[in-house]
Design a protein around this motif. Structure first.
Motif, PDB file in Angstrom:
ATOM      1  N   ASP A   6       0.830  -1.209   0.000  1.00 32.81           N
ATOM      2  CA  ASP A   6       0.000   0.000   0.000  1.00 32.81           C
ATOM      3  C   ASP A   6       0.860   1.254   0.000  1.00 32.81           C
ATOM      4  N   ASP A   7       1.916   1.251   0.815  1.00 34.32           N
ATOM      5  CA  ASP A   7       2.768   2.434   0.903  1.00 34.32           C
ATOM      6  C   ASP A   7       3.540   2.656  -0.399  1.00 34.32           C
ATOM      7  N   LEU A   8       4.072   1.584  -0.978  1.00 27.94           N
ATOM      8  CA  LEU A   8       4.792   1.738  -2.243  1.00 27.94           C
ATOM      9  C   LEU A   8       3.855   2.250  -3.336  1.00 27.94           C
ATOM     10  N   VAL A  16       6.154  10.335  -5.766  1.00 29.04           N
ATOM     11  CA  VAL A  16       7.470  10.187  -5.144  1.00 29.04           C
ATOM     12  C   VAL A  16       8.371   9.383  -6.080  1.00 29.04           C
ATOM     13  N   TYR A  17       7.778   8.355  -6.696  1.00 25.93           N
ATOM     14  CA  TYR A  17       8.452   7.560  -7.723  1.00 25.93           C
ATOM     15  C   TYR A  17       7.632   7.702  -9.000  1.00 25.93           C
ATOM     16  N   PRO A  18       7.917   8.716  -9.805  1.00 26.09           N
ATOM     17  CA  PRO A  18       7.127   8.949 -11.020  1.00 26.09           C
ATOM     18  C   PRO A  18       7.413   7.895 -12.096  1.00 26.09           C
ATOM     19  N   PRO A  19       6.552   7.789 -13.112  1.00 25.67           N
ATOM     20  CA  PRO A  19       6.787   6.845 -14.200  1.00 25.67           C
ATOM     21  C   PRO A  19       8.186   7.000 -14.787  1.00 25.67           C
ATOM     22  N   GLY A  20       8.835   5.870 -14.970  1.00 23.59           N
ATOM     23  CA  GLY A  20      10.190   5.865 -15.522  1.00 23.59           C
ATOM     24  C   GLY A  20      11.289   5.947 -14.487  1.00 23.59           C
ATOM     25  N   SER A  21      10.926   6.266 -13.247  1.00 22.57           N
ATOM     26  CA  SER A  21      11.960   6.391 -12.217  1.00 22.57           C
ATOM     27  C   SER A  21      12.319   5.027 -11.633  1.00 22.57           C
ATOM     28  N   GLN A  50       1.207  -6.800 -11.386  1.00 30.07           N
ATOM     29  CA  GLN A  50       0.148  -5.811 -11.610  1.00 30.07           C
ATOM     30  C   GLN A  50       0.512  -4.827 -12.727  1.00 30.07           C
ATOM     31  N   GLY A  51       1.751  -4.887 -13.206  1.00 30.47           N
ATOM     32  CA  GLY A  51       2.188  -3.981 -14.266  1.00 30.47           C
ATOM     33  C   GLY A  51       2.588  -2.608 -13.773  1.00 30.47           C
ATOM     34  N   VAL A  52       2.758  -2.464 -12.462  1.00 27.87           N
ATOM     35  CA  VAL A  52       3.102  -1.163 -11.879  1.00 27.87           C
ATOM     36  C   VAL A  52       4.595  -0.865 -12.057  1.00 27.87           C
ATOM     37  N   VAL A  53       5.421  -1.903 -11.963  1.00 33.25           N
ATOM     38  CA  VAL A  53       6.861  -1.743 -12.134  1.00 33.25           C
ATOM     39  C   VAL A  53       7.365  -2.769 -13.128  1.00 33.25           C
ATOM     40  N   VAL A  63       9.494   2.205 -12.301  1.00 33.91           N
ATOM     41  CA  VAL A  63       8.055   2.414 -12.372  1.00 33.91           C
ATOM     42  C   VAL A  63       7.662   2.390 -13.848  1.00 33.91           C
ATOM     43  N   SER A  64       6.629   1.632 -14.142  1.00 34.96           N
ATOM     44  CA  SER A  64       6.152   1.495 -15.511  1.00 34.96           C
ATOM     45  C   SER A  64       5.749   2.861 -16.068  1.00 34.96           C
TER      46      SER A  64
END
Length: 69
Positions: A6-8, A16-21, A50-53, A63-64
């Motif tokens: 949940d926190d991630l 905090v961790y934008p796409p591509g980071s 889940q395709g998130v990362v 991050v995806s």
């Protein structure tokens, strides 16, 4: 592990961790959350499913680009 996930997700969705980071290393996350690296690995595996990362061998976990929810 649910709180960790949940926190991630909150950090990813909150920018905090934008796409591509790149996510911090497993060791860094384990230290930050005070959990084992295997717990981090399981959490990251769920985020991948889940395709998130996405994992990039030899480079880390990112991050995806399609994560903008």
């Amino acid at each position: 592990m649910d709180e960790l996930l949940d926190d991630l997700l909150k950090r990813i969705k909150g920018g905090v961790y934008p796409p591509g980071s790149q996510l911090p290393s497993g060791r860094a996350l384990a230290d930050e959350y005070d959990v084992s690296q295997s717990t981090i690995s399981r959490a990251v595996a769920k985020l991948r499913k889940q395709g998130v990362v996405v994992g990039r061998p030899g480079r880390g976990v990112f991050v995806s680009e399609s994560t903008s929810r």
